[in-house]
Scaffold this active site. Structure first.
Site, PDB file in Angstrom:
ATOM      1  N   LYS A  51      14.816 108.712  -1.488  1.00  0.00           N
ATOM      2  CA  LYS A  51      15.729 109.792  -1.667  1.00  0.00           C
ATOM      3  C   LYS A  51      14.646 110.719  -0.922  1.00  0.00           C
ATOM      4  CE  LYS A  51      17.351 108.080  -6.066  1.00  0.00           C
ATOM      5  NZ  LYS A  51      17.558 108.879  -7.279  1.00  0.00           N
ATOM      6  N   GLY A  52      13.172 110.349  -0.819  1.00  0.00           N
ATOM      7  CA  GLY A  52      11.744 111.346  -0.347  1.00  0.00           C
ATOM      8  C   GLY A  52      12.307 112.354   0.644  1.00  0.00           C
ATOM      9  N   GLU A 107      10.717 109.146   7.381  1.00  0.00           N
ATOM     10  CA  GLU A 107      10.743 108.879   6.195  1.00  0.00           C
ATOM     11  C   GLU A 107       9.334 110.433   5.508  1.00  0.00           C
ATOM     12  OE1 GLU A 107      10.247 107.568   4.038  1.00  0.00           O
ATOM     13  OE2 GLU A 107       9.533 105.149   4.458  1.00  0.00           O
ATOM     14  N   ASP A 111       2.378 104.761   3.402  1.00  0.00           N
ATOM     15  CA  ASP A 111       1.749 104.315   3.003  1.00  0.00           C
ATOM     16  C   ASP A 111       1.481 102.798   3.538  1.00  0.00           C
ATOM     17  OD1 ASP A 111      -0.088 103.981   0.910  1.00  0.00           O
ATOM     18  OD2 ASP A 111       1.872 103.078  -0.942  1.00  0.00           O
ATOM     19  N   LYS A 139      -0.562 108.461   4.890  1.00  0.00           N
ATOM     20  CA  LYS A 139      -2.349 107.196   3.928  1.00  0.00           C
ATOM     21  C   LYS A 139      -3.062 107.294   4.548  1.00  0.00           C
ATOM     22  CE  LYS A 139       0.083 107.723  -0.669  1.00  0.00           C
ATOM     23  NZ  LYS A 139      -0.030 106.692  -1.728  1.00  0.00           N
ATOM     24  N   VAL A 161       0.355 110.528  -4.366  1.00  0.00           N
ATOM     25  CA  VAL A 161       1.020 112.617  -4.147  1.00  0.00           C
ATOM     26  C   VAL A 161       2.728 112.771  -4.142  1.00  0.00           C
ATOM     27  CG1 VAL A 161      -0.278 113.138  -2.742  1.00  0.00           C
ATOM     28  CG2 VAL A 161       1.360 112.291  -1.506  1.00  0.00           C
ATOM     29  N   ASP A 167       8.789 111.846  -5.629  1.00  0.00           N
ATOM     30  CA  ASP A 167       8.319 111.448  -7.309  1.00  0.00           C
ATOM     31  C   ASP A 167       7.138 110.824  -7.524  1.00  0.00           C
ATOM     32  OD1 ASP A 167       9.731 109.161  -6.538  1.00  0.00           O
ATOM     33  OD2 ASP A 167      10.452 108.915  -7.975  1.00  0.00           O
ATOM     34  N   ARG A 173      10.159 116.314  -7.163  1.00  0.00           N
ATOM     35  CA  ARG A 173      10.310 115.956  -5.918  1.00  0.00           C
ATOM     36  C   ARG A 173      10.675 117.388  -5.647  1.00  0.00           C
ATOM     37  NH1 ARG A 173      12.276 110.690  -4.594  1.00  0.00           N
ATOM     38  NH2 ARG A 173      13.046 109.595  -6.138  1.00  0.00           N
TER      39      ARG A 173
HETATM   40  P1  5GP Z   1       4.841 101.895   1.987  1.00  0.00           P
HETATM   41  O1  5GP Z   1       6.461 101.122   2.060  1.00  0.00           O
HETATM   42  O2  5GP Z   1       4.517 102.656   3.708  1.00  0.00           O
HETATM   43  O3  5GP Z   1       3.452 101.572   1.613  1.00  0.00           O
HETATM   44  O4  5GP Z   1       5.919 102.876   1.149  1.00  0.00           O
HETATM   45  C1  5GP Z   1       6.721 104.064   1.696  1.00  0.00           C
HETATM   46  C2  5GP Z   1       7.321 104.359   0.040  1.00  0.00           C
HETATM   47  O5  5GP Z   1       6.414 104.237  -0.558  1.00  0.00           O
HETATM   48  C3  5GP Z   1       7.802 105.875   0.528  1.00  0.00           C
HETATM   49  O6  5GP Z   1       8.328 106.695   0.959  1.00  0.00           O
HETATM   50  C4  5GP Z   1       7.216 106.145  -0.642  1.00  0.00           C
HETATM   51  O7  5GP Z   1       9.063 106.178  -1.711  1.00  0.00           O
HETATM   52  C5  5GP Z   1       6.512 105.633  -2.132  1.00  0.00           C
HETATM   53  N1  5GP Z   1       5.322 106.171  -1.610  1.00  0.00           N
HETATM   54  C6  5GP Z   1       4.658 105.897  -0.838  1.00  0.00           C
HETATM   55  N2  5GP Z   1       3.806 106.509  -1.099  1.00  0.00           N
HETATM   56  C7  5GP Z   1       3.422 107.381  -2.621  1.00  0.00           C
HETATM   57  C8  5GP Z   1       3.361 108.628  -2.891  1.00  0.00           C
HETATM   58  O8  5GP Z   1       2.004 108.790  -2.810  1.00  0.00           O
HETATM   59  N3  5GP Z   1       3.584 109.109  -3.433  1.00  0.00           N
HETATM   60  C9  5GP Z   1       5.166 108.766  -3.861  1.00  0.00           C
HETATM   61  N4  5GP Z   1       5.548 109.881  -4.729  1.00  0.00           N
HETATM   62  N5  5GP Z   1       5.771 107.813  -3.242  1.00  0.00           N
HETATM   63  C10 5GP Z   1       5.306 107.421  -2.304  1.00  0.00           C
END
Ligand code: 5GP
Length: 189
Positions: A51-52, A107, A111, A139, A161, A167, A173
């Site tokens: 949803k982000g 996106e 992360d 990040k 964050v 969220d 959000r």
């Molecule tokens: P990744 O697959 O890159 O580890 O993470 C992607 C998803 O993890 C993002 O789309 C988000 O939904 C969630 N996410 C990663 N880091 C954060 C953060 O610092 N805060 C929040 N609220 N969601 C995060």
């Protein structure tokens, strides 16, 4: 009519604001212009990751003057916790075929990179002509998978964050800025 500029009070659960509403507006305008320039000669399909990214897609596309369509995908990532599970699962798939399409994944945050790595591979496998990435936040130093983010909003320290679509347990959000949550909010989870 009251023309005074209203200053939104920072939510009491927010320890620090890292990106302000004004910074988001300006950066979205810059990214929208860059994307429009790069896609002048071909239509682009913007794929928002729910949803982000809904907030980011909504603002970014308002600054795009090239031909584009929008679709959304939902994948599982964090659940209610504030640490990545590392598991990517499709909860809602795209409504359009990708064969021959130029795709721009939008996106909220990069992360570990697991989600984007998975989506890029998945979209290329469906025959997309090209796949690029726009991420509102990257990040710093958190990536476990290398992902090439062509359109990068903000590089932030490796902290959890919230706000602007991001969220914690589905909350926060709607905050118009991006900030760090007070640890007391998730301590004891
Ligand atoms: P990744 O697959 O890159 O580890 O993470 C992607 C998803 O993890 C993002 O789309 C988000 O939904 C969630 N996410 C990663 N880091 C954060 C953060 O610092 N805060 C929040 N609220 N969601 C995060």
């Amino acid at each position: 009519m009251n023309n005074e500029v209203s200053v939104t009070a920072v939510h009491p659960d927010i320890e620090r604001v890292l990106v302000t509403e004004e910074q988001l507006r300006k950066r979205n305008a810059d990214l929208g212009a860059m994307i429009s320039h790069d896609y002048t000669d071909r239509e682009v399909l913007v794929v928002g990751v729910l949803k982000g990214a809904a907030w980011f897609v909504s603002d970014l596309t308002r600054h795009m003057t090239c031909d584009f369509t929008v679709d959304y995908m939902a994948v599982s990532s964090y659940g209610a916790a504030h640490k990545s599970s590392g598991v990517v699962r499709i909860l809602k798939d795209l409504e359009v075929p990708l064969e021959g399409r130029h795709v721009l994944i939008a996106e909220d945050i990069l992360d570990t990179g697991l989600t984007l790595k998975y989506l890029i591979r998945n979209f290329l496998g469906r025959g997309a002509a090209s796949v690029e990435v726009a991420a509102c936040v990257v990040k710093e130093g958190a990536q476990e998978e290398e992902v090439d983010v062509k359109y990068e909003g903000f590089v932030l320290p490796n902290e959890f964050v919230v706000g602007y679509g991001l969220d914690y347990a589905q909350r926060y959000r709607g905050l118009p800025y991006i900030g760090v949550l007070r640890p007391s909010v998730y301590e004891g989870e």
